[in-house]
Each structure stands twice: as C-alpha cells, then as structure tokens.
Motif scaffolding. Structure first.
Motif, mmCIF file in Angstrom:
data_model
loop_
_atom_site.group_PDB
_atom_site.id
_atom_site.type_symbol
_atom_site.label_atom_id
_atom_site.label_comp_id
_atom_site.label_asym_id
_atom_site.label_seq_id
_atom_site.Cartn_x
_atom_site.Cartn_y
_atom_site.Cartn_z
ATOM 1 N N ALA A 309 0.815 -1.223 0.000
ATOM 2 C CA ALA A 309 0.000 0.000 0.000
ATOM 3 C C ALA A 309 0.843 1.265 0.000
ATOM 4 C CB ALA A 309 -0.940 -0.005 1.211
ATOM 5 N N GLU A 310 2.043 1.207 0.573
ATOM 6 C CA GLU A 310 2.875 2.409 0.695
ATOM 7 C C GLU A 310 3.921 2.533 -0.411
ATOM 8 O OE1 GLU A 310 2.317 4.791 2.905
ATOM 9 O OE2 GLU A 310 0.580 3.592 3.523
ATOM 10 N N THR A 311 4.012 1.545 -1.281
ATOM 11 C CA THR A 311 5.044 1.576 -2.317
ATOM 12 C C THR A 311 4.909 2.799 -3.214
ATOM 13 O OG1 THR A 311 5.453 -0.804 -2.374
ATOM 14 C CG2 THR A 311 5.886 0.399 -4.394
ATOM 15 N N GLU A 312 3.694 3.113 -3.628
ATOM 16 C CA GLU A 312 3.502 4.243 -4.538
ATOM 17 C C GLU A 312 4.000 5.536 -3.926
ATOM 18 O OE1 GLU A 312 -0.355 6.433 -6.332
ATOM 19 O OE2 GLU A 312 -0.087 4.334 -6.987
ATOM 20 N N ALA A 313 3.691 5.774 -2.652
ATOM 21 C CA ALA A 313 4.113 7.017 -1.991
ATOM 22 C C ALA A 313 5.634 7.098 -1.909
ATOM 23 C CB ALA A 313 3.500 7.096 -0.599
ATOM 24 N N VAL A 314 6.286 5.958 -1.598
ATOM 25 C CA VAL A 314 7.750 5.938 -1.515
ATOM 26 C C VAL A 314 8.356 6.241 -2.882
ATOM 27 C CG1 VAL A 314 9.764 4.470 -1.084
ATOM 28 C CG2 VAL A 314 7.781 4.344 0.436
ATOM 29 N N LEU A 315 7.793 5.671 -3.929
ATOM 30 C CA LEU A 315 8.312 5.878 -5.276
ATOM 31 C C LEU A 315 8.058 7.297 -5.767
ATOM 32 C CD1 LEU A 315 7.319 2.493 -6.972
ATOM 33 C CD2 LEU A 315 9.619 3.265 -6.373
ATOM 34 N N VAL A 316 6.918 7.862 -5.447
ATOM 35 C CA VAL A 316 6.621 9.242 -5.876
ATOM 36 C C VAL A 316 7.642 10.196 -5.267
ATOM 37 C CG1 VAL A 316 4.989 11.154 -5.633
ATOM 38 C CG2 VAL A 316 4.172 8.896 -6.360
ATOM 39 N N ARG A 317 7.960 9.998 -3.978
ATOM 40 C CA ARG A 317 8.971 10.858 -3.351
ATOM 41 C C ARG A 317 10.330 10.668 -4.017
ATOM 42 N NH1 ARG A 317 6.125 9.428 1.401
ATOM 43 N NH2 ARG A 317 7.566 7.702 1.822
ATOM 44 N N ALA A 318 10.684 9.430 -4.291
ATOM 45 C CA ALA A 318 11.984 9.158 -4.914
ATOM 46 C C ALA A 318 12.046 9.710 -6.335
ATOM 47 C CB ALA A 318 12.257 7.656 -4.916
ATOM 48 N N SER A 319 10.905 9.786 -7.019
ATOM 49 C CA SER A 319 10.893 10.277 -8.406
ATOM 50 C C SER A 319 11.240 11.753 -8.502
ATOM 51 C CB SER A 319 9.522 10.026 -9.039
ATOM 52 O OG SER A 319 8.538 10.897 -8.497
ATOM 53 N N GLN A 320 11.192 12.449 -7.365
ATOM 54 C CA GLN A 320 11.544 13.874 -7.350
ATOM 55 C C GLN A 320 12.969 14.109 -6.858
ATOM 56 O OE1 GLN A 320 9.135 15.798 -8.717
ATOM 57 N NE2 GLN A 320 8.080 13.816 -8.893
ATOM 58 N N ASP A 321 13.735 13.046 -6.710
ATOM 59 C CA ASP A 321 15.076 13.154 -6.148
ATOM 60 C C ASP A 321 16.022 13.891 -7.086
ATOM 61 O OD1 ASP A 321 16.475 11.733 -3.664
ATOM 62 O OD2 ASP A 321 17.934 11.865 -5.296
ATOM 63 N N ALA A 322 16.993 14.578 -6.498
ATOM 64 C CA ALA A 322 17.974 15.312 -7.300
ATOM 65 C C ALA A 322 18.914 14.373 -8.045
ATOM 66 C CB ALA A 322 18.783 16.246 -6.392
ATOM 67 N N ASP A 323 19.064 13.150 -7.554
ATOM 68 C CA ASP A 323 19.913 12.161 -8.220
ATOM 69 C C ASP A 323 19.113 11.551 -9.371
ATOM 70 O OD1 ASP A 323 21.232 9.783 -9.006
ATOM 71 O OD2 ASP A 323 22.178 9.596 -7.031
ATOM 72 N N GLU A 324 19.534 11.851 -10.612
ATOM 73 C CA GLU A 324 18.765 11.410 -11.767
ATOM 74 C C GLU A 324 18.610 9.902 -11.820
ATOM 75 O OE1 GLU A 324 18.832 12.383 -16.487
ATOM 76 O OE2 GLU A 324 20.570 11.335 -15.667
ATOM 77 N N SER A 325 19.659 9.150 -11.450
ATOM 78 C CA SER A 325 19.585 7.695 -11.534
ATOM 79 C C SER A 325 18.536 7.141 -10.581
ATOM 80 C CB SER A 325 20.954 7.069 -11.248
ATOM 81 O OG SER A 325 21.340 7.280 -9.897
ATOM 82 N N VAL A 326 18.389 7.777 -9.424
ATOM 83 C CA VAL A 326 17.371 7.365 -8.453
ATOM 84 C C VAL A 326 15.984 7.737 -8.963
ATOM 85 C CG1 VAL A 326 16.454 7.789 -6.128
ATOM 86 C CG2 VAL A 326 18.925 7.462 -6.469
ATOM 87 N N ALA A 327 15.842 8.974 -9.436
ATOM 88 C CA ALA A 327 14.543 9.446 -9.915
ATOM 89 C C ALA A 327 14.061 8.623 -11.107
ATOM 90 C CB ALA A 327 14.628 10.926 -10.287
#
Length: 371
Positions: A309-327
């Motif tokens: 249930a929480e995977t989407e929220a974790v991924l949405v936050r990571a998608s805004q990361d300054a590290d392009e490879s992570v995002a």
C-alpha cells in the motif's frame, strides 16, 4: 523425481501453438531468409521492407525468432553450448527447436536438454540414462533428478563431479531430498567448491534443512563470508525450516545494520516478502530508499514490493530526487506498478510514461538531466 517431468497436454499445446505461429508467417520472404541463415541477404530484405513501409513489429519478432531457431538447428560444439546457454531468458518461444537439438548426443544437445529441464519442460530420454554420459549437461540432467532417498550415493558422486553444472544440479537435488546425510558434503561445497555458484547454492540448500544448528552454523559463516556468500546466507535464513528456527531474528539483525550495504537491503526486502511487520521489513526498505547510498537506494527501489500500500508514496517521493539515476528508476517502477494495476491509476501511468519518454529524448539529444 518430478524435477524434469512436464505436463504433456500443456507442452503439446505450446509446441503446436509454436508450430502454428511459424506456419502462419512462413510465407514471409523475410522470415524465409532469416531461417536460411543468410544474414547478408536478410539485411537487404530488411532495408527493402523498411523503405516500402512493410516492416511491422510482428514481422521483426518473427524474423528474430527464425534467426534464433536457425542458429539452434545449425549449432555445433563448442560454440553451440554458449549459444544455447545465452537463450535462458528467451527460451519459451524456442522450445521446439531446443527439444530437437536436445536429441543430439553432444555438448550443445546436453545444454539444450539442461535448459529445458531447468524450465521444467524436458520430455526426452529418461534422465537416469545419462548418469554416466560424457557430456556434462546430460549428467547434470541426471543429477537434477537424483532427489529420492535411494539416490544418496548417486547424489554424493555428482556433488564432486568435475563439471560445475553437475555439482550445481546435485545441490538442487539435495535441497529437495533433504536427506541429513547430505549435510556434510553441502557444508564442504559451501566452503571449498571452486565454483562460486555452487558455494552459494549449497548455503541456500543448507537453509532448507533448517533447525537451530544450521542457523547457527550459517551465523558463524556470515561474518567471514564475501558479499555473495552473505546474500546466499540471507536466502538460507529465509527458507521456512530456518526462518522459524532463528532465521527471522538473524534477518532482522542484518536488515537493521546501518552500514550493511546490499546485504542489509536484501534482508529487509526478504522480511517484507515473508510478511514481517512493516517496521522490520518494508519500513527498513523505505528507509534505504530515502537515506541509503546511491547504490543502496537504487537496489531498494528495485526490491520494493509492487503491491504494498505504501510503495507508490515511496516511489513518488523518490521520483523527485535530485539524483537522476534514483529518480529515473523510481519512474520506471511507478510505470510498472501503474501498468500492473491498469484502471486504478491511469493518470500516474501516463505521467510516468511521459517522464520516461522525456528522459529518452533528452538522452538522444545529448542532455544529461531528467526534466
């Protein structure tokens, strides 16, 4: 001895379906040229088809399959074995050709038979007939099938076979047999076998035996093991017989290690997969996504359970990361999650697809950042 058996009705259906699919496109000049193995002529035919606008995605797939089937049919030792082994991830549509090649008694044929057996699709000669075969792949086929109590002596012989494929197969048979008399040889294999894959598989096989003694033996090995060994021990502790005999506590301790690297991430993901409370499994994995090293963060993103249930929220936050490879990796996982739940979040799927296309176009244009 069900390791290499297969469902005749299902396999017959797949073979007939495969034959039908080839017959359906048999009139294509491109496919005929591909099947002949004339690469030079095929290039010319492809160029002509592209210029005329007649090269479809389906025909590209048919051409690729025809090329591979032709390569399998014409394959000879020693290069043929490497070719067959390279097909592991795309073997499904090639099973008919692999079955035909497996009927030939050479190393390439043995590799084809072993690949089919690993996919539980082998239906050829009885594996027991290959116990003394000169080809390692065929002996490995016999080793995979040696999982009965009466096969003890045979398994022990295969566990010290000169061919690593045979030893790997024998370890898998020992894991299924769970005969305590195999434990000393598995311990030896996990320590001194020259093949790293045999060592790792032996560790996991020991976990399948379980019990407190095995869990503690693995704990003693953990401190001095290299990364591959530690990852295998994590998998061993996750085996049901070990998980309930102290393996879970070992996994929790490993996942909580502040500088545990990939091993700690793998332990957290394993706990999450096995249904441990979120603070021990998923929560720890989410912490790695947020605060780990770049490599730990990328691995944790890959291992996030797609349906939590929480995977989407974790991924949405990571998608805004300054590290392009992570995002970028977060957007890839978001797209995969949204696609697997089609209709539940089509907006997110479209947004992820847009971001990934933007990234691809920026790379094509020589830019280095994700918009």
């Amino acid at each position: 001895m069900a390791t290499v058996r297969r469902n005749g009705v299902r396999v017959l259906g797949s073979v007939l379906g495969f034959a039908f699919s080839l017959g359906a496109c048999a009139s294509s000049p491109l496919v005929k040229t591909a099947a002949s193995g004339d690469v030079k002529a095929l290039r010319g035919d492809i160029d002509a088809a592209k210029k005329s606008g007649k090269l479809t995605e389906d025909e590209v797939r048919d051409v690729a399959r025809a090329l591979l089937i032709g390569d399998i049919e014409r394959s000879r030792d020693p290069d043929g074995s490497a070719l067959v082994r390279s097909l592991t991830s795309c073997a499904a549509p090639l099973e008919g050709a692999l079955e035909d090649r497996a009927e030939k008694r050479d190393e390439t044929g043995s590799e084809a038979a072993l690949l089919l057996a690993e996919r539980h699709e082998y239906g050829g000669e009885c594996p027991a007939s290959f116990r003394d075969a000169p080809e390692g792949g065929f002996r490995a086929l016999a080793a995979l099938d040696a999982d009965d109590e009466d096969d003890l002596e045979l398994r022990h012989r295969f566990l010290v076979d000169p061919d690593p494929r045979v030893r790997r197969a024998a370890v898998e048979a020992s894991k299924k047999a769970r005969d305590e008399r195999d434990v000393p040889l598995l311990l030896d294999a996990s320590r001194v076998d020259p093949d790293p894959l045999v060592q790792s598989r032996a560790l996991v096989a020991l976990g399948a035996f379980g019990g407190q003694d095995i869990v503690l033996r693995l704990q003693d090995r953990f401190g001095s093991a290299d990364e591959a060994g530690k990852l295998a021990i994590v998998d061993a502790w996750a085996e049901p017989a070990s998980y309930e005999a102290g393996g879970r506590a070992e996994l929790e301790s490993t996942a909580a290690e502040a500088k545990g690297g990939f091993v700690a991430v793998h332990a957290a993901a394993t706990l999450s997969r096995l249904g441990a409370p979120d603070e021990l499994g998923f929560g720890r994995l989410a912490t790695f996504v947020k605060d780990g090293t770049t490599d730990e963060r990328r691995m944790a993103i890959r291992l996030l359970p797609i349906d939590h249930a929480e995977t989407e929220a974790v991924l949405v936050r990571a998608s805004q990361d300054a590290d392009e490879s992570v995002a970028l990796l977060a957007w890839v996982r978001l797209y995969a999650r949204a696609s697997s739940r089609r209709g539940k979040n089509d907006e997110l799927s479209a947004q992820a697809e847009k971001k990934l296309l933007e990234w691809a176009r920026s790379k094509a244009a020589g830019k280095e950042t994700l918009a």
